[in-house]
Motif scaffolding. Structure first.
Motif, PDB file in Angstrom:
ATOM      1  N   THR A  99       0.817  -1.218   0.000  1.00  0.00           N
ATOM      2  CA  THR A  99       0.000   0.000   0.000  1.00  0.00           C
ATOM      3  C   THR A  99       0.848   1.263   0.000  1.00  0.00           C
ATOM      4  OG1 THR A  99      -0.265  -0.050   2.409  1.00  0.00           O
ATOM      5  CG2 THR A  99      -1.996  -1.077   1.096  1.00  0.00           C
ATOM      6  N   THR A 100       2.059   1.190   0.545  1.00  0.00           N
ATOM      7  CA  THR A 100       2.945   2.360   0.553  1.00  0.00           C
ATOM      8  C   THR A 100       3.853   2.410  -0.667  1.00  0.00           C
ATOM      9  OG1 THR A 100       4.647   1.186   1.800  1.00  0.00           O
ATOM     10  CG2 THR A 100       3.018   2.455   3.078  1.00  0.00           C
ATOM     11  N   GLY A 101       3.891   1.316  -1.426  1.00  0.00           N
ATOM     12  CA  GLY A 101       4.789   1.263  -2.583  1.00  0.00           C
ATOM     13  C   GLY A 101       6.214   0.867  -2.216  1.00  0.00           C
ATOM     14  N   LEU A 102       6.453   0.555  -0.961  1.00  0.00           N
ATOM     15  CA  LEU A 102       7.798   0.184  -0.522  1.00  0.00           C
ATOM     16  C   LEU A 102       8.253  -1.122  -1.164  1.00  0.00           C
ATOM     17  CD1 LEU A 102       9.965   1.407   1.285  1.00  0.00           C
ATOM     18  CD2 LEU A 102       9.021   0.126   3.198  1.00  0.00           C
ATOM     19  N   ASP A 103       7.296  -1.931  -1.603  1.00  0.00           N
ATOM     20  CA  ASP A 103       7.659  -3.175  -2.289  1.00  0.00           C
ATOM     21  C   ASP A 103       8.303  -2.927  -3.648  1.00  0.00           C
ATOM     22  OD1 ASP A 103       5.150  -2.274  -3.289  1.00  0.00           O
ATOM     23  OD2 ASP A 103       4.679  -4.293  -3.990  1.00  0.00           O
ATOM     24  N   GLU A 104       8.293  -1.689  -4.116  1.00  0.00           N
ATOM     25  CA  GLU A 104       8.996  -1.330  -5.355  1.00  0.00           C
ATOM     26  C   GLU A 104      10.509  -1.346  -5.142  1.00  0.00           C
ATOM     27  OE1 GLU A 104       7.619  -0.235  -8.433  1.00  0.00           O
ATOM     28  OE2 GLU A 104       5.655  -0.869  -7.674  1.00  0.00           O
ATOM     29  N   TRP A 105      10.953  -1.117  -3.897  1.00  0.00           N
ATOM     30  CA  TRP A 105      12.381  -1.050  -3.578  1.00  0.00           C
ATOM     31  C   TRP A 105      12.851  -2.242  -2.757  1.00  0.00           C
ATOM     32  CZ3 TRP A 105       9.273   3.308  -3.435  1.00  0.00           C
ATOM     33  CH2 TRP A 105       9.596   4.294  -4.365  1.00  0.00           C
ATOM     34  N   ILE A 106      11.967  -2.786  -1.958  1.00  0.00           N
ATOM     35  CA  ILE A 106      12.312  -3.912  -1.090  1.00  0.00           C
ATOM     36  C   ILE A 106      11.508  -5.122  -1.548  1.00  0.00           C
ATOM     37  CG2 ILE A 106      12.301  -4.802   1.270  1.00  0.00           C
ATOM     38  CD1 ILE A 106      12.432  -1.864   2.231  1.00  0.00           C
ATOM     39  N   SER A 107      12.207  -6.157  -1.973  1.00  0.00           N
ATOM     40  CA  SER A 107      11.532  -7.349  -2.490  1.00  0.00           C
ATOM     41  C   SER A 107      10.965  -8.197  -1.363  1.00  0.00           C
ATOM     42  CB  SER A 107      12.509  -8.191  -3.307  1.00  0.00           C
ATOM     43  OG  SER A 107      12.975  -7.460  -4.416  1.00  0.00           O
ATOM     44  N   LEU A 108       9.760  -8.728  -1.606  1.00  0.00           N
ATOM     45  CA  LEU A 108       9.089  -9.618  -0.655  1.00  0.00           C
ATOM     46  C   LEU A 108       9.192 -11.051  -1.165  1.00  0.00           C
ATOM     47  CD1 LEU A 108       5.834  -7.539   0.012  1.00  0.00           C
ATOM     48  CD2 LEU A 108       7.915  -7.607   1.385  1.00  0.00           C
ATOM     49  N   PHE A 109       9.445 -11.976  -0.255  1.00  0.00           N
ATOM     50  CA  PHE A 109       9.600 -13.385  -0.592  1.00  0.00           C
ATOM     51  C   PHE A 109       8.756 -14.224   0.357  1.00  0.00           C
ATOM     52  CE2 PHE A 109      13.369 -11.245  -2.037  1.00  0.00           C
ATOM     53  CZ  PHE A 109      13.657 -11.838  -3.257  1.00  0.00           C
ATOM     54  N   PRO A 110       8.320 -15.424  -0.092  1.00  0.00           N
ATOM     55  CA  PRO A 110       7.515 -16.286   0.773  1.00  0.00           C
ATOM     56  C   PRO A 110       8.336 -17.154   1.730  1.00  0.00           C
ATOM     57  CG  PRO A 110       7.595 -17.188  -1.434  1.00  0.00           C
ATOM     58  CD  PRO A 110       8.306 -15.860  -1.477  1.00  0.00           C
ATOM     59  N   SER A 111       9.656 -17.248   1.518  1.00  0.00           N
ATOM     60  CA  SER A 111      10.487 -18.064   2.408  1.00  0.00           C
ATOM     61  C   SER A 111      11.904 -17.504   2.464  1.00  0.00           C
ATOM     62  CB  SER A 111      10.541 -19.516   1.933  1.00  0.00           C
ATOM     63  OG  SER A 111      11.347 -19.621   0.772  1.00  0.00           O
ATOM     64  N   VAL A 112      12.612 -17.863   3.513  1.00  0.00           N
ATOM     65  CA  VAL A 112      14.010 -17.442   3.649  1.00  0.00           C
ATOM     66  C   VAL A 112      14.842 -18.037   2.526  1.00  0.00           C
ATOM     67  CG1 VAL A 112      16.082 -17.602   5.099  1.00  0.00           C
ATOM     68  CG2 VAL A 112      13.866 -17.056   6.139  1.00  0.00           C
ATOM     69  N   ASP A 113      14.613 -19.313   2.207  1.00  0.00           N
ATOM     70  CA  ASP A 113      15.388 -19.948   1.134  1.00  0.00           C
ATOM     71  C   ASP A 113      15.202 -19.225  -0.193  1.00  0.00           C
ATOM     72  OD1 ASP A 113      16.576 -21.826   2.768  1.00  0.00           O
ATOM     73  OD2 ASP A 113      15.094 -23.386   2.335  1.00  0.00           O
ATOM     74  N   GLN A 114      13.977 -18.801  -0.489  1.00  0.00           N
ATOM     75  CA  GLN A 114      13.751 -18.065  -1.737  1.00  0.00           C
ATOM     76  C   GLN A 114      14.399 -16.686  -1.686  1.00  0.00           C
ATOM     77  OE1 GLN A 114       9.442 -18.787  -1.928  1.00  0.00           O
ATOM     78  NE2 GLN A 114       9.812 -19.741  -3.918  1.00  0.00           N
ATOM     79  N   ALA A 115      14.402 -16.067  -0.525  1.00  0.00           N
ATOM     80  CA  ALA A 115      15.059 -14.761  -0.385  1.00  0.00           C
ATOM     81  C   ALA A 115      16.561 -14.885  -0.570  1.00  0.00           C
ATOM     82  CB  ALA A 115      14.737 -14.148   0.976  1.00  0.00           C
ATOM     83  N   LEU A 116      17.116 -16.031  -0.213  1.00  0.00           N
ATOM     84  CA  LEU A 116      18.569 -16.246  -0.323  1.00  0.00           C
ATOM     85  C   LEU A 116      18.981 -16.854  -1.663  1.00  0.00           C
ATOM     86  CD1 LEU A 116      19.340 -17.589   3.246  1.00  0.00           C
ATOM     87  CD2 LEU A 116      19.996 -15.367   2.290  1.00  0.00           C
ATOM     88  N   ALA A 117      18.032 -17.228  -2.486  1.00  0.00           N
ATOM     89  CA  ALA A 117      18.357 -17.827  -3.782  1.00  0.00           C
ATOM     90  C   ALA A 117      19.270 -16.900  -4.567  1.00  0.00           C
ATOM     91  CB  ALA A 117      17.090 -18.114  -4.567  1.00  0.00           C
ATOM     92  N   GLY A 118      20.338 -17.450  -5.071  1.00  0.00           N
ATOM     93  CA  GLY A 118      21.279 -16.672  -5.858  1.00  0.00           C
ATOM     94  C   GLY A 118      22.346 -15.961  -5.057  1.00  0.00           C
ATOM     95  N   VAL A 119      22.291 -16.052  -3.735  1.00  0.00           N
ATOM     96  CA  VAL A 119      23.320 -15.429  -2.886  1.00  0.00           C
ATOM     97  C   VAL A 119      24.453 -16.442  -2.709  1.00  0.00           C
ATOM     98  CG1 VAL A 119      23.877 -14.403  -0.652  1.00  0.00           C
ATOM     99  CG2 VAL A 119      21.622 -13.999  -1.692  1.00  0.00           C
ATOM    100  N   ALA A 120      25.591 -16.182  -3.315  1.00  0.00           N
ATOM    101  CA  ALA A 120      26.730 -17.099  -3.249  1.00  0.00           C
ATOM    102  C   ALA A 120      27.146 -17.350  -1.807  1.00  0.00           C
ATOM    103  CB  ALA A 120      27.902 -16.542  -4.051  1.00  0.00           C
ATOM    104  N   GLY A 121      27.302 -18.607  -1.458  1.00  0.00           N
ATOM    105  CA  GLY A 121      27.774 -18.963  -0.133  1.00  0.00           C
ATOM    106  C   GLY A 121      26.718 -18.971   0.958  1.00  0.00           C
ATOM    107  N   ALA A 122      25.458 -18.676   0.576  1.00  0.00           N
ATOM    108  CA  ALA A 122      24.400 -18.611   1.589  1.00  0.00           C
ATOM    109  C   ALA A 122      23.682 -19.948   1.746  1.00  0.00           C
ATOM    110  CB  ALA A 122      23.390 -17.520   1.252  1.00  0.00           C
ATOM    111  N   GLY A 123      23.968 -20.876   0.845  1.00  0.00           N
ATOM    112  CA  GLY A 123      23.310 -22.168   0.938  1.00  0.00           C
ATOM    113  C   GLY A 123      21.850 -22.096   0.558  1.00  0.00           C
ATOM    114  N   GLY A 124      21.479 -21.064  -0.218  1.00  0.00           N
ATOM    115  CA  GLY A 124      20.082 -20.928  -0.595  1.00  0.00           C
ATOM    116  C   GLY A 124      19.918 -20.542  -2.013  1.00  0.00           C
TER     117      GLY A 124
END
Length: 124
Positions: A99-124
């Motif tokens: 509603t504030t539009g903050l999701d335009e700058w900060i991505s929302l994810f349904p799980s920690v593993d999905q939020a870490l996908a593509g982060v080298a060395g994070a195991g996700g």
């Protein structure tokens, strides 16, 4: 939820665990005018350790005020673009972002593993 790297702040519980270069901050309880400054201090302490990515898991949050959004927006400003990722599975925490539009700058994810996908060395 509080651990050696966490603290219980009354109506708010916060902890951090590291997955490679990524810090995963798990928050539970209510983020309101009273608890947001304490959350800000906790997140600030994590940011001092210069994580490559900061994941904030809000799945156990029962209430998210504009004060809490300000804490997260402040963290976003201190990180590289796309480095702050929020985990939310409830409209209680996702609606304030959309509603504030903050999701335009900060991505929302349904799980920690999905939020870490593509982060080298994070195991996700």
């Amino acid at each position: 939820m509080a651990s050696a790297d966490g603290q219980d702040m009354g109506d708010l519980e916060v902890s951090v665990r590291w997955r490679g270069p990524a810090a995963v901050v798990t928050v539970g309880g209510e983020i309101d005018l009273v608890t947001a400054p304490e959350l800000g201090e906790f997140v600030g302490g994590v940011l001092e350790r210069e994580p490559g990515v900061l994941v904030v898991d809000l799945r156990a949050v029962d209430f998210l005020s504009s004060s809490g959004l300000q804490v997260l927006a402040g963290a976003h400003r201190q990180l590289d673009a796309g480095a702050l990722r929020v985990v939310s599975t409830s409209s209680i925490t996702s609606r304030p972002f959309t509603t504030t539009g903050l999701d335009e700058w900060i991505s929302l994810f349904p799980s920690v593993d999905q939020a870490l996908a593509g982060v080298a060395g994070a195991g996700g």
